[in-house]
Motif scaffolding. Structure first.
Motif, mmCIF file in Angstrom:
data_model
loop_
_atom_site.group_PDB
_atom_site.id
_atom_site.type_symbol
_atom_site.label_atom_id
_atom_site.label_comp_id
_atom_site.label_asym_id
_atom_site.label_seq_id
_atom_site.Cartn_x
_atom_site.Cartn_y
_atom_site.Cartn_z
ATOM 1 N N LEU A 1 12.429 -9.294 23.715
ATOM 2 C CA LEU A 1 11.697 -8.083 23.397
ATOM 3 C C LEU A 1 12.628 -6.884 23.527
ATOM 4 O O LEU A 1 13.375 -6.782 24.509
ATOM 5 C CB LEU A 1 10.501 -7.902 24.342
ATOM 6 C CG LEU A 1 9.398 -8.960 24.276
ATOM 7 C CD1 LEU A 1 8.408 -8.735 25.412
ATOM 8 C CD2 LEU A 1 8.694 -8.907 22.927
ATOM 9 N N VAL B 1 10.374 -7.271 18.437
ATOM 10 C CA VAL B 1 10.696 -8.594 18.947
ATOM 11 C C VAL B 1 11.786 -9.177 18.067
ATOM 12 O O VAL B 1 11.708 -9.142 16.834
ATOM 13 C CB VAL B 1 9.451 -9.519 18.975
ATOM 14 C CG1 VAL B 1 8.785 -9.622 17.602
ATOM 15 C CG2 VAL B 1 9.821 -10.906 19.479
ATOM 16 N N LEU C 1 2.478 -11.228 24.466
ATOM 17 C CA LEU C 1 3.373 -12.295 24.882
ATOM 18 C C LEU C 1 2.515 -13.469 25.353
ATOM 19 O O LEU C 1 1.825 -13.383 26.370
ATOM 20 C CB LEU C 1 4.293 -11.821 26.010
ATOM 21 C CG LEU C 1 5.405 -12.786 26.425
ATOM 22 C CD1 LEU C 1 6.384 -13.034 25.281
ATOM 23 C CD2 LEU C 1 6.148 -12.265 27.650
ATOM 24 N N ALA D 1 8.345 -17.500 29.770
ATOM 25 C CA ALA D 1 8.079 -16.070 29.917
ATOM 26 C C ALA D 1 9.203 -15.298 30.622
ATOM 27 O O ALA D 1 9.564 -14.189 30.175
ATOM 28 C CB ALA D 1 6.751 -15.864 30.644
ATOM 29 N N PHE E 1 11.932 -13.474 28.664
ATOM 30 C CA PHE E 1 11.636 -12.239 27.956
ATOM 31 C C PHE E 1 11.610 -11.026 28.882
ATOM 32 O O PHE E 1 11.532 -9.893 28.405
ATOM 33 C CB PHE E 1 10.280 -12.349 27.251
ATOM 34 C CG PHE E 1 10.284 -13.258 26.058
ATOM 35 C CD1 PHE E 1 10.476 -12.751 24.779
ATOM 36 C CD2 PHE E 1 10.113 -14.621 26.201
ATOM 37 C CE1 PHE E 1 10.484 -13.580 23.676
ATOM 38 C CE2 PHE E 1 10.116 -15.462 25.105
ATOM 39 C CZ PHE E 1 10.301 -14.938 23.830
#
Length: 542
Positions: A250, A260, A275, A282, A285
Motif C-alpha cells: 500500500l 495499491v 485490506l 497482512a 502490507f
C-alpha cells in the motif's frame, strides 16, 4: 481508478464488496489466487474445471452463524437463494478405539426425553457427577459475568485453567475440554476462557433453539453451492473481479492510502481501500509509516496461527457413517470428518470422478505436532503421501470395529490441501489458520483503523465471535463496509451486525457483576475453582 479497492477475495473481501456494491459503490476485488473464496474455496483436483472438487476442509454452519447465512439468503441461485443449499445434519458420531462409539443427536428435539438425550453427551454421560456440577458452575460464571470482566479478566485466563482440566477426570478432559476443538479452530490449553467458553455456550444454545437447525452443511462443494453464484451475483451489481492479481504493498502519504501496488508493478488508485488478506499476509502490507499512523496495525503480527487442514478421500462406494460429523476421539492428529455424498444431492459426482467415484470422505486434521501411529512422526514432519496414509489408517482404526467399513480396496484417490507444500523436513503450511490465544483480544484490530481511507475485512478483525471462521470474516466485511459508509456520509442504510445472543434471564446478574467489577470485587463464582487453581492464582498475586 475505482471507488473501493478490495485487496483479497475471501469471505471478508467478498462481503465488503457485496455490501458496498448494493449501496451504489464502484468496487474492484483483487485476488492472488485463480479462484475466489479464500480458505473456504473449493478447487478441481485436475486441470479440468469440471473435475472432482477438493477443499481445504469441509464447511460447517452452526446455529449461531447469523451474518454469513444472512448474506447467503441474499444471493440468488436458480429459483431460490444460496441459503437453500444448506442442509441440516442429524447426528455426530464420536468414534473411539478404546471403548464404544457414541451417537450425539444434532436434530432439534421435540420431546422432553429428546432434550435430555441431546444434552447428555455434553454434560452427564460417563462423566463423574462432581465434574458435571463443576462444569455447570463454570458456565454459569460465564453467563453472569459482565462484558468488562470477560474482556479484562477472562480473556487473560485459558479455558483449560478456567475449567480446571488438570484436576478433573480424564473423561472430563476428553469430553468437555476438546468439544470445541473438534469443529472450530480453538485450542483449549491456549484459548482464552472468554472466547472458548462463549463459543461452547453458543454451540449448546444452538442445540436448544427449536427455531434453527443445530448445524448445517452445504449440499455441494463450496464454490458450486455458494462462492460461484456469489461472484456471478456481484458481477451483476457491477463488481469488477481481478483473479490472479496479487497485491504487493500500500502506498501511504502519512495521512491516507494513495494507491495499491500490484505484483506486476501496476498501481491502482481508489477513494477507499479494504485490506482483506489473511492474517499471515497482512503484516507485509503494514509499513513503518502505517504502523505509526495506526498502532493497531502493528499488533496483527502478534496474533498466532496453527494448522487445521483437510484431505478428501474419494471412494468406490459411498460410506455414509452418520448424517453429520464424525469425531475421532483417540486419533493423535485430532481428526474430524463428514461423509459428503449423502449431503451432495445436487452434485453429479459420478461423471466427474476417476473410476466412477461414489463417495467422498472429507477429513480435517487439527493436531500437527503429535506423532502418528504409522510413521510415528507428527504430521508436519511427514511427506504429503505419508500424511494421507497416516490419516487413512487412523480412520480405519476408529471405524472398523466391530464392522469393517473402510477397506483399502474402497480408496480410489485422495486430495490433500495444496497449501501444504513439501520441504526437506516434511511440509510447510502456506495457509495457516488464526487461533485464539490468551490475551489475544487486545491484538485484534477493529475494522475501522486510524487511517482515513483504509479498513480491514478478515477473520483477525475484532468481531463478536472472536473466532477464525466464515462467520467472523463475514462480520468483519460488514464492519468494514459500515466504516466506509460512515466516512462517505451514507448514514441511512448501515449494514446489520448481530450480537451473540444469550438468555435474557442472565441480564440482571450481569448488571450486578458490572457494579462488582467497577468496585474491584471478584465474581461470586470465582471461589468454585479447585483448591490448587485458587492457590496458584493467589500465589501469583502475592
Amino acid at each position: 481508478m475505482t471507488d473501493v479497492a478490495v485487496i483479497g477475495g475471501g469471505i471478508g473481501g467478498l462481503t465488503a464488496a457485496h455490501e458496498l456494491a448494493v449501496r451504489g459503490f464502484d468496487v474492484t476485488v483483487f485476488e492472488a489466487n485463480d479462484r475466489f473464496g479464500g480458505k473456504a474455496r473449493s478447487m478441481p483436483i485436475e486441470d479440468d474445471p469440471d473435475a472432482l472438487q477438493g477443499e481445504h476442509g469441509f464447511r460447517f454452519f452452526p446455529a449461531f452463524y447469523r451474518h454469513v447465512v444472512d448474506t447467503m439468503e441474499r444471493i440468488p441461485d436458480g429459483d431460490g437463494t444460496v441459503a437453500d443449499n444448506l442442509v441440516a445434519t442429524e447426528a455426530t458420531l464420536i468414534a473411539s478405539t478404546t471403548g464404544r462409539s457414541r451417537i450425539a443427536e444434532t436434530r432439534t428435539p421435540d420431546t422432553i426425553r429428546g432434550w435430555l438425550e441431546a444434552l447428555r453427551p455434553a454434560f452427564a454421560e460417563d462423566l463423574p457427577r462432581e465434574d458435571v456440577r463443576f462444569l455447570l458452575e463454570r458456565l454459569l460464571y460465564l453467563l453472569t459475568a459482565c462484558e468488562s470482566r470477560r474482556e479484562n479478566e477472562l480473556d487473560d485466563v485459558s479455558w483449560w485453567e478456567f475449567i480446571d482440566a488438570e484436576n478433573r477426570s480424564q473423561e472430563f478432559r476428553d469430553r468437555v475440554a476438546y468439544t470445541t476443538q473438534a469443529l472450530v479452530a480453538l485450542r483449549p490449553q491456549v484459548g482464552s476462557a472468554r472466547t472458548v467458553g462463549t463459543i461452547y455456550l453458543q454451540l449448546l444454545f444452538g442445540q436448544l433453539d427449536p427455531t434453527e437447525p443445530t448445524e448445517r452443511v452445504l449440499n455441494a462443494p463450496t464454490n458450486e453451492a455458494w462462492i460461484d453464484p456469489w461472484v456471478r451475483h456481484l458481477e451483476t451489481l457491477g463488481v469488477d473481479f481481478r483473479p490472479n492479481t496479487p497485491a504487493r504493498r500500500l502506498a501511504f502519504d502519512g495521512r491516507r492510502v494513495t494507491g495499491v501496488e500490484l505484483a506486476d508493478r501496476a498501481r491502482v488508485a481508489a477513494d477507499e481501500f479494504v485490506l482483506a488478506v489473511p492474517v499471515e499476509v497482512a503484516p507485509e502490507f503494514v509499513t513503518p509509516d502505517l504502523r505509526r499512523a495506526a498502532p493497531e496495525l502493528g499488533r496483527i503480527e502478534r496474533l498466532e496461527t496453527a494448522w487445521m487442514n483437510g484431505i478428501q478421500f474419494y471412494l468406490a462406494t459411498d460410506v455414509e457413517l452418520t448424517r453429520g460429523h464424525q469425531v475421532y476421539a483417540d486419533s493423535p492428529w485430532a481428526l474430524t470428518s463428514i461423509s459428503q455424498r449423502q449431503f451432495w444431492t445436487t452434485y453429479d459426482l459420478e461423471s466427474r470422478g476417476p473410476h466412477a467415484v461414489e463417495g467422498v470422505l472429507s477429513v480435517i486434521a487439527s493436531d500437527w505436532d503429535t506423532p502418528g501411529i504409522v510413521h510415528e512422526k507428527p504430521a508436519r514432519a511427514c511427506t504429503r503421501e505419508e500424511i494421507a496414509e497416516e490419516i487413512w489408517v487412523q480412520l480405519k482404526a476408529h471405524l472398523n470395529e466391530p464392522d469393517e467399513r473402510l477397506t483399502d480396496e474402497l480408496l480410489v484417490d485422495w486430495f490433500l490441501d495444496p497449501s501444504l507444500v513439501e520441504t526437506d523436513g516434511g511440509v510447510e503450511n502456506r495457509s495457516p489458520l488464526l487461533i485464539n490465544t490468551v490475551g489475544s483480544l487486545r491484538n485484534r484490530p477493529p475494522a475501522d483503523v486510524a487511517v482515513r481511507n483504509l479498513t480491514l475485512a478478515s477473520d483477525y478483525v475484532r468481531t463478536n465471535a472472536d473466532l477464525a471462521s466464515m462467520e467472523s470474516a463475514n462480520e468483519a466485511g460488514r464492519r468494514a463496509a459500515n466504516a466506509v459508509l460512515e466516512r462517505r456520509g451514507v448514514r441511512n442504510s448501515p449494514v446489520r451486525v448481530w450480537d451473540l445472543e444469550e438468555p435474557a434471564v442472565f441480564v440482571p446478574f450481569k448488571r450486578q457483576d458490572r457494579i462488582r467489577y467497577r468496585l474491584g470485587l471478584p465474581h461470586p463464582a470465582a471461589v468454585t475453582q479447585s483448591l490448587r487453581s485458587v492457590t496458584r492464582r493467589l500465589g501469583k498475586r502475592v
